[in-house]
Design an enzyme around this catalytic site. Structure first.
Site, PDB file in Angstrom:
ATOM      1  N   HIS A  41      23.379  18.900  17.877  1.00 44.49           N
ATOM      2  CA  HIS A  41      24.759  19.387  17.917  1.00 44.49           C
ATOM      3  C   HIS A  41      24.734  20.912  17.908  1.00 44.49           C
ATOM      4  O   HIS A  41      23.708  21.507  17.601  1.00 44.49           O
ATOM      5  CB  HIS A  41      25.557  18.873  16.713  1.00 44.49           C
ATOM      6  CG  HIS A  41      25.112  19.475  15.423  1.00 44.49           C
ATOM      7  ND1 HIS A  41      24.013  19.007  14.720  1.00 44.49           N
ATOM      8  CD2 HIS A  41      25.587  20.532  14.718  1.00 44.49           C
ATOM      9  CE1 HIS A  41      23.845  19.751  13.634  1.00 44.49           C
ATOM     10  NE2 HIS A  41      24.781  20.687  13.613  1.00 44.49           N
ATOM     11  N   HIS A 123      23.417  27.666  19.344  1.00 44.14           N
ATOM     12  CA  HIS A 123      22.000  27.297  19.256  1.00 44.14           C
ATOM     13  C   HIS A 123      21.899  25.880  18.696  1.00 44.14           C
ATOM     14  O   HIS A 123      22.686  25.479  17.852  1.00 44.14           O
ATOM     15  CB  HIS A 123      21.213  28.284  18.391  1.00 44.14           C
ATOM     16  CG  HIS A 123      21.617  28.271  16.959  1.00 44.14           C
ATOM     17  ND1 HIS A 123      22.730  28.953  16.495  1.00 44.14           N
ATOM     18  CD2 HIS A 123      21.092  27.638  15.887  1.00 44.14           C
ATOM     19  CE1 HIS A 123      22.857  28.746  15.202  1.00 44.14           C
ATOM     20  NE2 HIS A 123      21.883  27.951  14.811  1.00 44.14           N
TER      21      HIS A 123
END
Length: 170
Positions: A41, A123
């Site tokens: 995620h 990220h």
């Protein structure tokens, strides 16, 4: 009851598979604990420990967030030395995704939540407890269509964290 919550971009299964394939060379080159692909995620806002009875308030706030669908191009990798984590990310983050993160933070602030004030730098952590990672190869780029976000709950187990989607927005 308290829940450990965060808002995130949550990949569809086919994107999750593509991200896992893109991460493979990095994972093979570096040591550490691999993040299971089911946990992939991009965090938009970490809320921490929240009383379960606040969920309706969070859903109502998130429903007010406006954003434009966009596509993230996951095309780079890196290493956070302090966190000892290897990650995948974007050379050119989408302005629409950054606006989504900012809009979400704006509706959370009046509720008493203070998400990380730093600019959104997408990220995806793929390796934790990594003593170092100096792999300099390129990853296969992944197009990640963004048409919504989720409120997710983190559950800590002896085998590591497991994330569960609590609510999808819109």
């Amino acid at each position: 009851m308290k829940l450990r919550l965060f808002y995130a971009l949550w990949p569809r299964p086919e994107v999750r598979d593509a991200l896992a394939a893109a991460a493979r060379p990095l994972l093979d080159a570096c040591r550490g604990r691999r993040v299971p692909k089911r946990n992939y995620h991009l965090t938009l806002a970490f809320l921490g420990s929240v009383a379960e009875d606040r969920l309706p308030e969070l859903h109502a706030a998130a429903a007010r967030v406006t954003f434009e669908p966009c596509t993230l191009r996951i095309d780079r990798h890196g290493y956070f030395k302090g966190a000892r984590a290897a990650w995948l990310g974007c050379r050119q983050p989408s302005p629409a995704a950054a606006a989504l993160a900012e809009n979400l933070r704006a509706v959370l602030a009046p509720l008493g939540f203070q998400p990380d004030p730093r600019p959104f730098r997408p990220h995806l952590t793929v390796l934790r407890k990594c003593p170092g990672c100096d792999w300099e190869g390129e990853i296969q780029p992944v197009a990640w269509p963004i048409d919504g976000f989720v409120l997710a709950r983190s559950e800590t187990l002896p085998t590591g964290p497991v994330y569960h989607v609590v609510h999808r927005h819109p």
